[in-house]
Design a protein around this motif. Structure first.
Motif, PDB file in Angstrom:
ATOM      1  N   SER A   2      12.987  99.292  54.688  1.00 27.92           N
ATOM      2  CA  SER A   2      13.307  98.453  53.530  1.00 27.92           C
ATOM      3  C   SER A   2      14.132  99.193  52.486  1.00 27.92           C
ATOM      4  CB  SER A   2      12.019  97.932  52.892  1.00 27.92           C
ATOM      5  OG  SER A   2      11.192  99.022  52.544  1.00 27.92           O
ATOM      6  N   SER A   3      13.993 100.544  52.418  1.00 27.96           N
ATOM      7  CA  SER A   3      14.735 101.278  51.393  1.00 27.96           C
ATOM      8  C   SER A   3      16.209 101.414  51.752  1.00 27.96           C
ATOM      9  CB  SER A   3      14.123 102.659  51.180  1.00 27.96           C
ATOM     10  OG  SER A   3      14.219 103.405  52.375  1.00 27.96           O
ATOM     11  N   ILE A   4      16.560 101.229  53.027  1.00 26.74           N
ATOM     12  CA  ILE A   4      17.959 101.319  53.447  1.00 26.74           C
ATOM     13  C   ILE A   4      18.497  99.917  53.696  1.00 26.74           C
ATOM     14  CG2 ILE A   4      19.584 102.306  55.091  1.00 26.74           C
ATOM     15  CD1 ILE A   4      17.428 104.299  55.926  1.00 26.74           C
ATOM     16  N   ARG A   5      19.512  99.553  52.929  1.00 24.37           N
ATOM     17  CA  ARG A   5      20.171  98.262  53.155  1.00 24.37           C
ATOM     18  C   ARG A   5      21.358  98.485  54.084  1.00 24.37           C
ATOM     19  NH1 ARG A   5      22.524  95.976  47.993  1.00 24.37           N
ATOM     20  NH2 ARG A   5      23.457  94.539  49.481  1.00 24.37           N
ATOM     21  N   THR A 190      29.108 104.356  42.833  1.00 21.68           N
ATOM     22  CA  THR A 190      29.302 104.050  44.252  1.00 21.68           C
ATOM     23  C   THR A 190      28.963 102.588  44.534  1.00 21.68           C
ATOM     24  OG1 THR A 190      28.852 106.330  44.900  1.00 21.68           O
ATOM     25  CG2 THR A 190      28.593 104.666  46.608  1.00 21.68           C
ATOM     26  N   GLY A 191      29.930 101.874  45.126  1.00 23.83           N
ATOM     27  CA  GLY A 191      29.713 100.465  45.442  1.00 23.83           C
ATOM     28  C   GLY A 191      29.398 100.223  46.900  1.00 23.83           C
ATOM     29  N   LEU A 192      29.694 101.212  47.744  1.00 22.94           N
ATOM     30  CA  LEU A 192      29.522 101.047  49.186  1.00 22.94           C
ATOM     31  C   LEU A 192      29.465 102.422  49.826  1.00 22.94           C
ATOM     32  CD1 LEU A 192      29.583  99.174  51.737  1.00 22.94           C
ATOM     33  CD2 LEU A 192      32.083  99.317  51.651  1.00 22.94           C
ATOM     34  N   ALA A 237      21.531 101.861  45.322  1.00 22.82           N
ATOM     35  CA  ALA A 237      20.749 100.782  45.934  1.00 22.82           C
ATOM     36  C   ALA A 237      21.625  99.822  46.737  1.00 22.82           C
ATOM     37  CB  ALA A 237      20.001 100.009  44.839  1.00 22.82           C
ATOM     38  N   GLY A 238      22.862 100.230  46.990  1.00 21.38           N
ATOM     39  CA  GLY A 238      23.796  99.357  47.700  1.00 21.38           C
ATOM     40  C   GLY A 238      23.705  99.508  49.209  1.00 21.38           C
TER      41      GLY A 238
END
Length: 270
Positions: A2-5, A190-192, A237-238
């Protein structure tokens, strides 16, 4: 997990049609995808209207996090401006959140003064275009020695200097971060994150190229796990988007199975 999207870039399985690619994301429980404008015979290059792409993504419950990419973005000229306008319009009309911006990577424009001037000129021109469309520009420094923008530190400084954080974010690419030898990370900007590994023990870091980039596994030489841990613990969190370029990954008959294994490996170790 869950912590890794996790997210999927169409480069994971470029032979799949857009719909099959979206279906693969669904099968993996992934809700974010990146589409590309460099895959022959596939959307976007095949002329599929933006609205059709947007409807297809909605049908599969997917968010299009980016179109990848506007190439040579920091060589700003009339042709680039037209190309940017077209891609930004397509991103807006298909519901994509961002457009990846890739710098010149042919050995030109590397002198410090030229690097800065070219970067600032491009960001200055792109900002109003992106703002008007409600699209984010994702600046992706490339770690190759011949690249005109290797450093995230340099990109972050230019974005800050222009006060352009509303329009731009950075791409942290684990492959390029390793090649550039850059230690600084910018979780807030960082966006991605693009993830890929290198398992080949025979290639030197200086000689690593896109065809070496495989799915992250236990023999990864780029420390994807360490990079991901650092970003997550610093507040990123991205999405972490799979972007392998290796021909043997592209030739996989069961890409979903291979992706599932890589996801499980990272979830267990990050």
């Amino acid at each position: 997990m869950s912590s890794i999207r996790f997210a999927l870039n169409h480069m994971c399985a470029p032979s799949l049609s857009l719909e099959s690619f979206f279906s693969a994301a669904n099968t993996l429980g992934i809700d974010s995808v990146e589409i590309r404008n460099d895959l022959a015979g596939k959307a976007i290059l095949d002329g599929t209207p933006a609205a059709t792409v947007g409807e297809l993504a909605a049908r599969y419950g997917l968010t299009i996090i980016s179109i990848n990419a506007l190439q040579r973005f920091n060589e700003w000229n009339e042709a680039r401006a037209k190309e940017a306008a077209k891609l930004i319009g397509y991103a807006r009309d298909c519901g994509a959140q961002a457009l990846v911006l890739v710098p010149v990577n042919d050995g030109s424009g590397r002198e410090p003064e030229a690097r800065k001037q070219n970067l600032v000129a491009a960001l200055t021109a792109l900002k109003p275009m992106l703002d008007a469309a409600g699209i984010v520009g994702l600046v992706e420094p490339l770690g190759f020695e011949i690249c005109s923008l290797r450093s995230k530190t340099e990109a972050a400084a230019a974005i800050e200097e222009l006060g352009a954080q509303s329009a731009f974010r950075l791409v942290h690419d684990t492959f390029h971060h390793h090649l550039a030898g850059e230690t600084a990370i910018f979780p807030a900007l960082t966006g991605l994150v693009h993830i890929s590994g290198v398992s080949d023990t025979a290639v030197s870091v200086a000689d690593m190229r896109d065809p070496h980039r495989v799915l992250v596994n236990a023999s990864d030489r780029l420390d994807n796990v360490g990079q991901m841990r650092a970003l997550l613990s610093a507040g990123y969190a991205g999405p972490f988007s799979f972007e392998p370029f290796a021909p043997d990954v592209h030739a996989l008959k069961e890409p979903v199975t291979a992706l599932k294994e890589s996801m499980a490996y990272m979830a267990a170790h990050v």
